[in-house]
Design a protein around this motif. Structure first.
Motif, PDB file in Angstrom:
ATOM      1  N   SER A   1       1.146  64.393  42.921  1.00 31.07           N
ATOM      2  CA  SER A   1       1.841  62.824  41.507  1.00 31.07           C
ATOM      3  C   SER A   1       1.778  64.659  40.876  1.00 31.07           C
ATOM      4  CB  SER A   1       0.943  62.433  41.352  1.00 31.07           C
ATOM      5  OG  SER A   1       0.744  61.482  40.188  1.00 31.07           O
TER       6      SER A   1
ATOM      7  N   LEU B   1      -4.417  59.109  41.713  1.00 29.63           N
ATOM      8  CA  LEU B   1      -4.569  58.963  43.087  1.00 29.63           C
ATOM      9  C   LEU B   1      -3.954  59.904  43.865  1.00 29.63           C
ATOM     10  CD1 LEU B   1      -4.068  56.912  45.797  1.00 29.63           C
ATOM     11  CD2 LEU B   1      -1.002  56.731  44.401  1.00 29.63           C
TER      12      LEU B   1
ATOM     13  N   ALA C   1       0.113  54.296  48.684  1.00 26.22           N
ATOM     14  CA  ALA C   1      -0.478  53.841  47.317  1.00 26.22           C
ATOM     15  C   ALA C   1      -1.860  52.656  47.966  1.00 26.22           C
ATOM     16  CB  ALA C   1      -0.098  53.521  46.280  1.00 26.22           C
TER      17      ALA C   1
ATOM     18  N   ILE D   1      -5.223  52.614  48.291  1.00 27.78           N
ATOM     19  CA  ILE D   1      -6.100  53.107  47.711  1.00 27.78           C
ATOM     20  C   ILE D   1      -7.402  52.788  48.927  1.00 27.78           C
ATOM     21  CG2 ILE D   1      -5.403  53.895  45.861  1.00 27.78           C
ATOM     22  CD1 ILE D   1      -6.619  51.659  44.708  1.00 27.78           C
TER      23      ILE D   1
ATOM     24  N   GLU E   1      -0.734  47.857  42.980  1.00 28.44           N
ATOM     25  CA  GLU E   1      -1.197  49.655  43.555  1.00 28.44           C
ATOM     26  C   GLU E   1       0.441  50.001  42.542  1.00 28.44           C
ATOM     27  OE1 GLU E   1      -2.369  47.290  45.326  1.00 28.44           O
ATOM     28  OE2 GLU E   1      -3.979  48.295  45.800  1.00 28.44           O
TER      29      GLU E   1
ATOM     30  N   HIS F   1       1.108  53.180  39.487  1.00 26.82           N
ATOM     31  CA  HIS F   1       2.062  54.183  40.477  1.00 26.82           C
ATOM     32  C   HIS F   1       3.285  54.382  40.306  1.00 26.82           C
ATOM     33  CE1 HIS F   1      -2.722  55.782  40.674  1.00 26.82           C
ATOM     34  NE2 HIS F   1      -2.203  54.195  42.005  1.00 26.82           N
TER      35      HIS F   1
ATOM     36  N   HIS G   1       4.978  59.891  42.904  1.00 26.64           N
ATOM     37  CA  HIS G   1       4.051  60.337  44.070  1.00 26.64           C
ATOM     38  C   HIS G   1       5.174  60.898  45.081  1.00 26.64           C
ATOM     39  CE1 HIS G   1       0.533  58.829  42.953  1.00 26.64           C
ATOM     40  NE2 HIS G   1       1.055  58.199  42.037  1.00 26.64           N
TER      41      HIS G   1
END
Length: 557
Positions: free
Chosen positions: A85, A91, A459, A461, A488, A492, A497
């Motif tokens: 990231s 994350l 993502a 998670i 998510e 993000h 990412h």
């Protein structure tokens, strides 16, 4: 993307102009390829070692976890990915896994028939080639080598092994039966002649067995001729074959293959036959019948020795386990073949306009006698990294199956195929992950759906593992409001990412993992400038120039 479909009111149905642009683009791309007619096979098809890029190997460890069912035997493993990231969002950096299976055994071995569909062997472009056609004979030899190598790696008990069945090819000369193909083995040692007699026997002359849970499995690469007495061995020494004799090891069998290639000076065909054997597991898993080219006797006119040209590209004993893993991993071969038809500029709602000029217009108009070679040449030029798999699929008939499947279905992509072959596969490839662009519509932030789908995949998670990526390699179309996305994605969307491949891990019986960083090998054949024709370079230059001018006009229309 050349054809964005989110600038109108209907994001699902493309406008007439968008469809027209895509049709013209498709016809331009495919016809530009088909106009470059070359009788020989692209030299990229001979570079089989380009398939090995951090590719894991099937190993001899008894701790590997095996899974069985009624029809298959598989090794369990998973790919380890790194998630990075640009921001410190919590994350990333982190690691996640994607579970895959490597299918090494099937309940019944494959059978093959001889066919004239592939046509004559034309050799590789720019490189000297052999005469005649021994692809079917050599492919059956590689079938034995790969199957035996797997048995040597995964043998657990005395029940696991390779055995003769007592079924042999006919002995004699060509004069005894003009309808048979005579293979000259005169001067070979007895064990070598017996091995060829078992390989070319009608039906099943040998068998490789892995016993698991009171059930027998055959290696996914095992293949036998259908019940026909087509081959006759010319061996003048008095012999009496015995089914109790010990079949050769994979190393000895590979030496026997080299001996035959030296006798007929066909090392280019030996390399091509190896690519064909790599596609046997896909046939076995899909139930497709294998077709191998009808053999043709060599004219014996070639004076140049082909062994020094191709010997470095042929697989060594240490590299074969990597090829075994590559050719039997879930969806990998199909993903590579399907990627030759995929284009990163085409969204999912324009796939019909993209594929129809090829599958519905161009291919049906090809002459039957040169159809397979023409398709092979064009797909190999689009994806040179996996061109050797295209050659193997063309030899065994799998390529025609893939073309027919693509007329009604879209083949799934594979992230492992992208990591191990460095060939683009789908919009989910790691190199397509980027910082998500944000567009404003009526003051509302909007993001592309393809970036939303990538971020949803990354993502997740709540899970430490990744499931299969999106089945369709073409990106979804349109924009979606960032406010309507999952939590998510909202959290993000601005993190940038990215996904990167770390390694493959084999699952062991105690639930642990055995890391496998894989094998990398460039293995390219340089034809040298003396083989390049200036006329071809002029034609390629003019074709590229015209293509750029037409594309510019289409895009700016």
């Amino acid at each position: 993307m050349l054809f964005p479909c989110w600038n109108g009111h209907d994001t699902l149905r493309p406008s007439f102009l968008q469809s027209f642009k895509c049709l013209v683009y498709s016809r331009l791309i495919w016809r530009a390829l088909f106009l470059q007619k070359q009788p020989a096979i692209p030299v990229s098809c001979s570079q089989v070692k380009r398939l090995l890029h951090r590719t894991p190997s099937i190993q001899a460890s008894p701790e590997f976890l095996e899974s069985t069912d009624r029809s298959s035997l598989a090794l369990e493993g998973y790919t380890e990915w790194s998630l990075s990231s640009d921001n410190n969002c919590g994350l990333g950096p982190t690691k996640k896994n994607s579970t895959r299976r490597v299918y090494i055994g099937v309940s019944q071995p494959a059978t093959c028939r001889l066919s004239a569909d592939f046509g004559n062997w034309t050799g590789f472009n720019y490189l000297p080639g052999s005469s005649g056609n021994y692809l079917s004979i050599l492919a059956l030899g590689w079938s034995y080598v790969l199957s035996t190598r797997l048995i040597e790696l995964r043998q657990k008990t005395a029940d696991d092994g390779v055995f003769y069945t007592g079924n042999w090819a006919l002995l004699g000369t060509l004069d005894d039966s003009p309808s048979c193909f005579s293979l000259d083995l005169d001067g070979y040692e007895f064990a070598e002649a017996q091995w060829w007699a078992a390989l070319l026997a009608p039906g099943r002359g040998w068998q490789a067995i892995l016993k698991r849970d009171c059930k027998s499995y055959n290696p996914s690469w095992e293949c036998h001729l259908s019940d026909t007495n087509f081959f006759r061995l010319d061996y003048k020494a008095p012999i009496s074959f015995s089914k109790d004799a010990s079949p050769p090891s994979s190393n000895e069998a590979q030496r026997f293959l080299y001996n035959l290639a030296r006798r007929y000076n066909c090392f280019d065909q030996l390399l091509a036959a190896f690519t064909a054997a790599l596609t046997f597991p896909r046939h076995a898993r899909s139930g497709y019948y294998i077709t191998l080219p009808l053999p043709i006797q060599s004219s014996g006119n070639l004076l140049q020795d082909l062994e020094p040209i191709y010997e470095d590209q042929l697989p060594s004993l240490d590299e074969i386990p990597s090829f075994l893993c590559l050719s039997s991993t879930t969806n990998l071969v199909l993903s590579c073949l399907g990627s030759c038809l995929w284009d990163q500029n085409i969204p999912s709602n324009l796939v019909s306009e993209w594929l129809n000029p090829l599958l519905g217009e161009t291919i049906p108009c090809l002459a039957p006698e040169g159809k397979v070679n023409t398709i092979l040449n064009n797909l190999a030029r689009r994806r040179p990294q996996v061109a050797s798999l295209c050659l193997g699929a063309a030899i065994t008939g799998l390529l025609c199956h893939v073309v027919r499947i693509c007329q009604s279905h879209i083949l799934p992509g594979s992230l492992e195929a992208n990591a191990w072959t460095t060939s683009p596969q789908s919009f989910m490839d790691p190199e397509n992950h980027q910082r998500i662009p944000v567009y404003l519509q009526n003051g509302r932030p909007m993001i592309p759906r393809e970036d939303e789908l990538r971020l949803l995949y990354l993502a997740n998670i709540e899970s430490r593992t990744y499931e299969l990526p999106a089945l369709c390699p073409y990106p979804p179309t349109g924009l979606v409001s960032l406010e309507q996305c999952s939590l998510e994605v909202q959290l993000h969307a601005h993190c940038g990412h990215r996904l990167s491949y770390l390694s493959w891990n084999w699952v062991t019986k105690n639930g642990q993992a055995m890391r496998d960083d894989g094998v990398s090998c460039s293995g390219s054949i340089n034809p040298g400038p003396q083989h390049i024709k200036p006329r071809f370079w002029l034609s390629a230059y003019l074709t590229g120039f015209i293509r750029k001018v037409c594309l510019l006009r289409i895009i700016t229309a």
